[in-house]
Design a protein around this motif. Structure first.
Motif, PDB file in Angstrom:
ATOM      1  N   SER A  51      13.419  -3.573  -6.627  1.00 10.94           N
ATOM      2  CA  SER A  51      11.856  -3.307  -5.224  1.00 10.94           C
ATOM      3  C   SER A  51      13.259  -3.056  -3.976  1.00 10.94           C
ATOM      4  CB  SER A  51      11.093  -4.010  -5.539  1.00 10.94           C
ATOM      5  OG  SER A  51      10.589  -3.341  -4.502  1.00 10.94           O
ATOM      6  N   SER A  55      14.793  -0.562  -1.372  1.00 15.84           N
ATOM      7  CA  SER A  55      14.426  -0.646  -0.543  1.00 15.84           C
ATOM      8  C   SER A  55      15.344  -0.158   0.658  1.00 15.84           C
ATOM      9  CB  SER A  55      13.998  -2.286   0.411  1.00 15.84           C
ATOM     10  OG  SER A  55      12.611  -2.499  -0.452  1.00 15.84           O
ATOM     11  N   ASN A 270      10.749  -0.017   8.288  1.00 13.61           N
ATOM     12  CA  ASN A 270      10.241   0.142   7.557  1.00 13.61           C
ATOM     13  C   ASN A 270      11.372  -1.610   6.273  1.00 13.61           C
ATOM     14  OD1 ASN A 270       8.470   1.700   6.707  1.00 13.61           O
ATOM     15  ND2 ASN A 270       9.287   3.414   5.923  1.00 13.61           N
ATOM     16  N   ALA A 274      10.049  -5.039   5.033  1.00 16.06           N
ATOM     17  CA  ALA A 274      10.257  -5.501   3.677  1.00 16.06           C
ATOM     18  C   ALA A 274      11.000  -6.758   3.796  1.00 16.06           C
ATOM     19  CB  ALA A 274      11.952  -5.013   2.648  1.00 16.06           C
ATOM     20  N   ASN A 288       3.474  -6.513  -3.551  1.00 15.65           N
ATOM     21  CA  ASN A 288       3.520  -5.236  -1.990  1.00 15.65           C
ATOM     22  C   ASN A 288       4.370  -4.335  -2.895  1.00 15.65           C
ATOM     23  OD1 ASN A 288       4.041  -3.611   0.896  1.00 15.65           O
ATOM     24  ND2 ASN A 288       6.678  -3.896   0.180  1.00 15.65           N
ATOM     25  N   THR A 291       1.961  -2.096  -4.264  1.00 20.09           N
ATOM     26  CA  THR A 291       1.026  -1.375  -3.069  1.00 20.09           C
ATOM     27  C   THR A 291       1.225  -0.476  -2.891  1.00 20.09           C
ATOM     28  OG1 THR A 291       1.603  -2.959  -1.490  1.00 20.09           O
ATOM     29  CG2 THR A 291      -0.470  -2.898  -3.296  1.00 20.09           C
ATOM     30  N   SER A 292       3.067  -0.117  -3.081  1.00 17.90           N
ATOM     31  CA  SER A 292       3.609   0.943  -2.337  1.00 17.90           C
ATOM     32  C   SER A 292       3.292   2.600  -3.150  1.00 17.90           C
ATOM     33  CB  SER A 292       4.999  -0.064  -1.982  1.00 17.90           C
ATOM     34  OG  SER A 292       5.446   0.540  -3.644  1.00 17.90           O
ATOM     35  N   GLN A 295       0.101   3.751  -1.893  1.00 18.76           N
ATOM     36  CA  GLN A 295       0.029   3.617  -0.555  1.00 18.76           C
ATOM     37  C   GLN A 295       1.303   5.201  -0.582  1.00 18.76           C
ATOM     38  OE1 GLN A 295       1.475   1.621   2.254  1.00 18.76           O
ATOM     39  NE2 GLN A 295       1.796   0.134   1.139  1.00 18.76           N
ATOM     40  N   GLN A 296       1.771   5.850  -1.873  1.00 19.53           N
ATOM     41  CA  GLN A 296       2.572   7.144  -2.086  1.00 19.53           C
ATOM     42  C   GLN A 296       1.758   7.907  -2.972  1.00 19.53           C
ATOM     43  OE1 GLN A 296       5.816   5.324  -4.473  1.00 19.53           O
ATOM     44  NE2 GLN A 296       6.510   4.953  -2.632  1.00 19.53           N
ATOM     45  N   TYR A 433      -0.483  -7.239   7.231  1.00 18.80           N
ATOM     46  CA  TYR A 433       0.169  -6.101   7.197  1.00 18.80           C
ATOM     47  C   TYR A 433      -0.910  -5.102   7.644  1.00 18.80           C
ATOM     48  CZ  TYR A 433       0.411  -1.295   5.461  1.00 18.80           C
ATOM     49  OH  TYR A 433       1.178  -0.281   4.830  1.00 18.80           O
TER      50      TYR A 433
END
Length: 464
Positions: A51, A55, A270, A274, A288, A291-292, A295-296, A433
């Motif tokens: 992850s 990033s 972003n 991170a 995170n 959840t990312s 979100q996408q 957040y």
């Protein structure tokens, strides 16, 4: 000023562009989700490493999105000019030549950036990982992932920017079909190399990177093969990579480079998020990452409409219809509010089922639930300002002002507020957040004022 109008032709044209783009994004997200689940089965440390490594790779991805979307502003306008000048051979040829020059400049810059990122990834992988975490095992696994990702940049970048310019002239189906193919290539390669199936060696984290590389190679080969040899709209060929571009360079820099800078700022922002999250612990990082993906999933249609907004706005202005452009701008704003509300409901509905698919600690689950709740609020504002900034206002050529606005809202408001929330006030994950994404809220109201002013509609020349 009407946010919702009875214009079925407009909505049909927008979604004819947006839905294939959204489906392509959905497929890409599906690949990322499968990657996350497969790597997640190796443990939280492996999940955190991939992850955080991604990033950094996402910085290049966003740079390329900026390059592609910046070029798209010009390509859409020149495509509209070319259609408007069908009976004027000289003007049509000028627009066509400028279109090719734009694509040439875009590809040259993309390859140059790929070389820079490849060198950084090859020579200083540990230093890059240390900017995200101090955990030695996560850094070690991140190094492995990076080593197998060095040449991925070249295929990722050229395939992505070429896809964006093809969309700008209405070619939306081919990129979708290619993405479907890449999905299955990635799925098969990941399964084989992560777990050592079909006679392949068990490579774990390295296998995830190799699977992605193979999929990106397939994608770039198909897209570039079509652009260079089959496309009859742009008619860009390999020899055009060496064409002279001096006459358009000034216009390209004025319109396209601010988009690159703006999206680069987004990438850095972003990654700042991170970095904040990375230093809050492995559980926060894993939450995170989970959840990312959600979100996408919730923003695929929004992203499609954003890109459609830039294309439709550019083509309408290329045809010379300013009044129609303003009407469309207000309708796009209304679409943003509506899609944001739908996305918020979607996030709340799927958050628990998605979180439950991951084998993670109770602490990670609780943090992920808080992040999901915060995202469901922010998404309403993000949807609206994304469609305006990445779509309508950008399509109108207002790229320099957007670059300034992104800088101010991100660095003066969101990042300082997020750092205070995380390291000084020690707020809960929910409020951290919200603080880190507060720029989305303020930017939405700024977009409303900018749209109303009409100052976002800029003139664009063919460079001659």
């Amino acid at each position: 000023m009407k946010l919702f109008q009875n214009q079925p032709t407009f909505y049909k044209s927008v979604f004819a562009l947006a839905l294939p783009i959204a489906l392509q994004s959905l497929i890409s997200i599906g690949v990322n989700m499968l990657d996350t689940i497969m790597v997640g089965s190796l443990g939280e440390t492996a999940l955190s490493a991939t992850s955080l490594a991604n990033s950094f790779i996402s910085i290049y991805h966003i740079f390329c999105m900026g390059l592609g979307m910046g070029a798209s502003v010009l390509v859409s306008r020149y495509w509209g000019m070319k259609k408007a000048a069908e009976n004027d051979a000289e003007k049509s040829e000028a627009a066509s030549h400028a279109l090719k020059q734009t694509v040439c400049l875009m590809l040259r810059i993309t390859l140059s950036l790929a070389a820079i990122f490849a060198l950084l990834t090859f020579f200083i992988p540990s230093a890059i990982m240390k900017t995200y975490t101090s955990d030695e095992e996560i850094i070690r696994l991140g190094d492995i992932y990076f080593r197998w990702s060095v040449i991925t940049y070249f295929f990722l970048g050229t395939g992505l920017v070429s896809t964006i310019v093809l969309r700008s002239v209405g070619q939306v189906r081919l990129p979708l079909y290619v993405s479907i193919g890449a999905f299955f290539v990635n799925l098969g390669a990941n399964y084989a190399f992560i777990f050592g199936k079909f006679g392949a060696p068990r490579m774990e984290v390295a296998g995830a990177a190799l699977g992605t590389l193979i999929a990106r190679l397939f994608e770039a080969a198909m897209i570039l093969g079509y652009l260079f040899f089959k496309d009859k709209s742009i008619r860009f060929r390999i020899r055009d990579l060496f064409m002279k571009t001096g006459s358009l360079l000034g216009e390209y820099i004025r319109i396209s480079i601010p988009v690159l800078v703006s999206d680069a700022i987004l990438a850095i922002g972003n990654n700042s998020v991170a970095m904040v999250i990375g230093h809050l612990g492995a559980a926060f990082v894993a939450a995170n990452a989970i959840t990312s993906v959600t979100q996408q999933l919730s923003t695929v249609v929004i992203q499609g409409v954003s890109q459609a907004g830039a294309i439709v706005t550019g083509q309408t202005l290329g045809l010379g219809d300013r009044h129609k452009t303003m009407d469309q701008g207000w309708m796009f704003f209304g679409l943003g509010l509506a899609l944001g509300a739908v996305s918020a409901v979607f996030i709340m509905a799927v958050s628990h089922p998605i979180i439950s698919t991951y084998k993670v600690s109770e602490e990670t689950v609780k943090i992920a639930e808080q992040l999901m709740a915060a995202i469901s609020i922010i998404i309403i504002f993000r949807a609206t300002n994304s469609i305006m900034t990445k779509g309508v206002l950008r399509g109108g050529g207002d790229t320099k002002m957007l670059m300034v606005a992104d800088n101010i809202f991100l660095w003066v408001l969101a990042i300082p507020f997020g750092i205070l929330a995380g390291f000084v006030f020690h707020w809960s994950a929910f409020w951290i957040y919200i603080a880190l994404k507060s720029d989305d809220i303020v930017k939405t109201f700024w977009c409303l004022l900018r749209l109303k002013s009409e100052k976002w509609i800029k003139k664009i020349s063919t460079g001659k």
